[in-house]
Design a protein around this motif. Sequence first.
Motif, PDB file in Angstrom:
ATOM      1  N   PHE A   1      52.221 -16.165  -5.589  1.00  0.00           N
ATOM      2  CA  PHE A   1      51.772 -16.816  -6.875  1.00  0.00           C
ATOM      3  C   PHE A   1      50.746 -17.279  -6.929  1.00  0.00           C
ATOM      4  N   LEU A   2      50.297 -18.469  -6.029  1.00  0.00           N
ATOM      5  CA  LEU A   2      49.318 -19.110  -6.337  1.00  0.00           C
ATOM      6  C   LEU A   2      47.887 -18.289  -5.676  1.00  0.00           C
ATOM      7  N   GLY A   3      48.183 -17.105  -4.991  1.00  0.00           N
ATOM      8  CA  GLY A   3      46.950 -16.143  -4.730  1.00  0.00           C
ATOM      9  C   GLY A   3      46.780 -15.560  -5.729  1.00  0.00           C
ATOM     10  N   LYS A   4      47.485 -15.208  -6.691  1.00  0.00           N
ATOM     11  CA  LYS A   4      47.066 -14.369  -7.935  1.00  0.00           C
ATOM     12  C   LYS A   4      45.688 -15.330  -8.460  1.00  0.00           C
ATOM     13  N   ARG A   5      44.794 -14.234  -8.635  1.00  0.00           N
ATOM     14  CA  ARG A   5      43.540 -14.738  -8.996  1.00  0.00           C
ATOM     15  C   ARG A   5      43.652 -15.521 -10.141  1.00  0.00           C
ATOM     16  N   TRP A   6      42.937 -16.850 -10.189  1.00  0.00           N
ATOM     17  CA  TRP A   6      42.693 -17.620 -11.179  1.00  0.00           C
ATOM     18  C   TRP A   6      43.825 -18.739 -11.150  1.00  0.00           C
ATOM     19  N   ASN A   7      45.054 -18.495 -10.594  1.00  0.00           N
ATOM     20  CA  ASN A   7      45.918 -19.471 -10.803  1.00  0.00           C
ATOM     21  C   ASN A   7      45.743 -20.799 -10.295  1.00  0.00           C
ATOM     22  N   ALA A   8      45.313 -20.838  -8.972  1.00  0.00           N
ATOM     23  CA  ALA A   8      44.923 -22.004  -8.429  1.00  0.00           C
ATOM     24  C   ALA A   8      43.712 -22.715  -9.141  1.00  0.00           C
ATOM     25  N   ALA A   9      42.655 -21.984  -9.603  1.00  0.00           N
ATOM     26  CA  ALA A   9      41.464 -22.549 -10.455  1.00  0.00           C
ATOM     27  C   ALA A   9      41.784 -23.208 -11.753  1.00  0.00           C
ATOM     28  N   VAL A  10      42.961 -22.529 -12.504  1.00  0.00           N
ATOM     29  CA  VAL A  10      43.465 -23.360 -13.480  1.00  0.00           C
ATOM     30  C   VAL A  10      44.227 -24.679 -13.370  1.00  0.00           C
ATOM     31  N   LEU A  11      45.131 -24.449 -12.184  1.00  0.00           N
ATOM     32  CA  LEU A  11      45.776 -25.682 -11.886  1.00  0.00           C
ATOM     33  C   LEU A  11      44.693 -26.827 -11.370  1.00  0.00           C
ATOM     34  N   GLY A  12      43.782 -26.368 -10.598  1.00  0.00           N
ATOM     35  CA  GLY A  12      42.736 -27.467 -10.328  1.00  0.00           C
ATOM     36  C   GLY A  12      42.093 -27.801 -11.266  1.00  0.00           C
TER      37      GLY A  12
ATOM     38  N   GLY B   1      43.053 -33.534 -15.757  1.00  0.00           N
ATOM     39  CA  GLY B   1      43.488 -34.030 -16.919  1.00  0.00           C
ATOM     40  C   GLY B   1      43.791 -33.166 -17.883  1.00  0.00           C
ATOM     41  N   PRO B   2      44.458 -33.432 -19.221  1.00  0.00           N
ATOM     42  CA  PRO B   2      44.831 -32.293 -20.205  1.00  0.00           C
ATOM     43  C   PRO B   2      43.519 -31.726 -20.563  1.00  0.00           C
ATOM     44  N   ALA B   3      43.614 -30.428 -21.224  1.00  0.00           N
ATOM     45  CA  ALA B   3      42.400 -29.753 -21.477  1.00  0.00           C
ATOM     46  C   ALA B   3      42.854 -28.659 -22.690  1.00  0.00           C
ATOM     47  N   GLY B   4      41.947 -28.254 -23.407  1.00  0.00           N
ATOM     48  CA  GLY B   4      42.098 -27.166 -24.417  1.00  0.00           C
ATOM     49  C   GLY B   4      41.636 -25.871 -23.985  1.00  0.00           C
ATOM     50  N   PHE B   5      42.010 -24.891 -24.378  1.00  0.00           N
ATOM     51  CA  PHE B   5      41.437 -23.458 -23.944  1.00  0.00           C
ATOM     52  C   PHE B   5      40.145 -23.445 -23.774  1.00  0.00           C
ATOM     53  N   ARG B   6      39.101 -23.806 -24.854  1.00  0.00           N
ATOM     54  CA  ARG B   6      37.789 -23.764 -24.651  1.00  0.00           C
ATOM     55  C   ARG B   6      37.459 -24.543 -23.343  1.00  0.00           C
ATOM     56  N   GLU B   7      37.765 -25.679 -23.171  1.00  0.00           N
ATOM     57  CA  GLU B   7      37.362 -26.638 -22.113  1.00  0.00           C
ATOM     58  C   GLU B   7      37.824 -25.824 -20.758  1.00  0.00           C
ATOM     59  N   LEU B   8      38.847 -25.089 -20.523  1.00  0.00           N
ATOM     60  CA  LEU B   8      39.291 -24.560 -19.412  1.00  0.00           C
ATOM     61  C   LEU B   8      38.443 -23.376 -19.099  1.00  0.00           C
ATOM     62  N   SER B   9      38.165 -22.647 -20.236  1.00  0.00           N
ATOM     63  CA  SER B   9      37.156 -21.463 -20.007  1.00  0.00           C
ATOM     64  C   SER B   9      35.974 -22.042 -19.624  1.00  0.00           C
ATOM     65  N   ARG B  10      35.357 -22.995 -20.056  1.00  0.00           N
ATOM     66  CA  ARG B  10      33.988 -23.600 -19.737  1.00  0.00           C
ATOM     67  C   ARG B  10      34.052 -23.883 -18.257  1.00  0.00           C
ATOM     68  N   SER B  11      35.036 -24.560 -17.768  1.00  0.00           N
ATOM     69  CA  SER B  11      35.370 -25.020 -16.462  1.00  0.00           C
ATOM     70  C   SER B  11      35.394 -24.133 -15.430  1.00  0.00           C
TER      71      SER B  11
ATOM     72  N   VAL C   1      42.295 -13.111 -19.481  1.00  0.00           N
ATOM     73  CA  VAL C   1      42.894 -13.503 -18.367  1.00  0.00           C
ATOM     74  C   VAL C   1      43.419 -15.004 -18.320  1.00  0.00           C
ATOM     75  N   LEU C   2      42.413 -15.946 -18.850  1.00  0.00           N
ATOM     76  CA  LEU C   2      42.930 -17.320 -18.854  1.00  0.00           C
ATOM     77  C   LEU C   2      44.076 -17.415 -19.713  1.00  0.00           C
ATOM     78  N   SER C   3      44.122 -16.749 -20.823  1.00  0.00           N
ATOM     79  CA  SER C   3      45.375 -16.893 -21.686  1.00  0.00           C
ATOM     80  C   SER C   3      46.629 -16.345 -20.835  1.00  0.00           C
ATOM     81  N   ASN C   4      46.492 -14.985 -19.987  1.00  0.00           N
ATOM     82  CA  ASN C   4      47.617 -14.522 -19.365  1.00  0.00           C
ATOM     83  C   ASN C   4      47.945 -15.515 -18.232  1.00  0.00           C
ATOM     84  N   ARG C   5      47.086 -16.218 -17.591  1.00  0.00           N
ATOM     85  CA  ARG C   5      47.327 -17.260 -16.578  1.00  0.00           C
ATOM     86  C   ARG C   5      48.111 -18.559 -17.226  1.00  0.00           C
ATOM     87  N   LEU C   6      47.752 -19.009 -18.295  1.00  0.00           N
ATOM     88  CA  LEU C   6      48.268 -19.951 -19.010  1.00  0.00           C
ATOM     89  C   LEU C   6      49.544 -19.779 -19.066  1.00  0.00           C
ATOM     90  N   VAL C   7      49.949 -18.654 -19.801  1.00  0.00           N
ATOM     91  CA  VAL C   7      51.369 -18.291 -20.176  1.00  0.00           C
ATOM     92  C   VAL C   7      51.931 -18.065 -18.917  1.00  0.00           C
TER      93      VAL C   7
END
Length: 116
Positions: A28-39, A44-54, A62-68
């Motif tokens: 699960f954690l090795g799935k590309r981007w999961n750990a980056a999103v969690l990190g 702190g809390p963030a919106g979609f655009r903030e996450l996309s930029r970070s 892909v970000l949308s898929n990982r968030l789901v």
Amino acid sequence: MTTAPEHTHVDAAQCARGDAALARAFQFLGKRWNAAVLGSLAAGPAGFRELSRSIDGISDSVLSNRLVSLAETGLISRTVDAGPPVTVTYALTDRGQALMPALDQISRWADEHLPC
């Protein structure tokens, strides 16, 4: 004269269960981007655009898929504020927060032992 270290009995079934849990975690954690999103959400809390930029290099789809996926697993929450304007905020849940010390430890290990 040195003696061989005393060996204790190892329960193979117990090892298999431990290996299976570790395999599940890294699958699960090795799935590309999961750990980056969690990190990113560790700050702190963030919106979609903030996450996309970070998270450099992640596409919106892909970000949308990982968030789901992370929300379905219970590691993050998704909060919709009806607005106006409508805003969606993502945050770590208690389960997600509980994972942060392990991810921090893995990150420190990688800094020390893996080439850049």
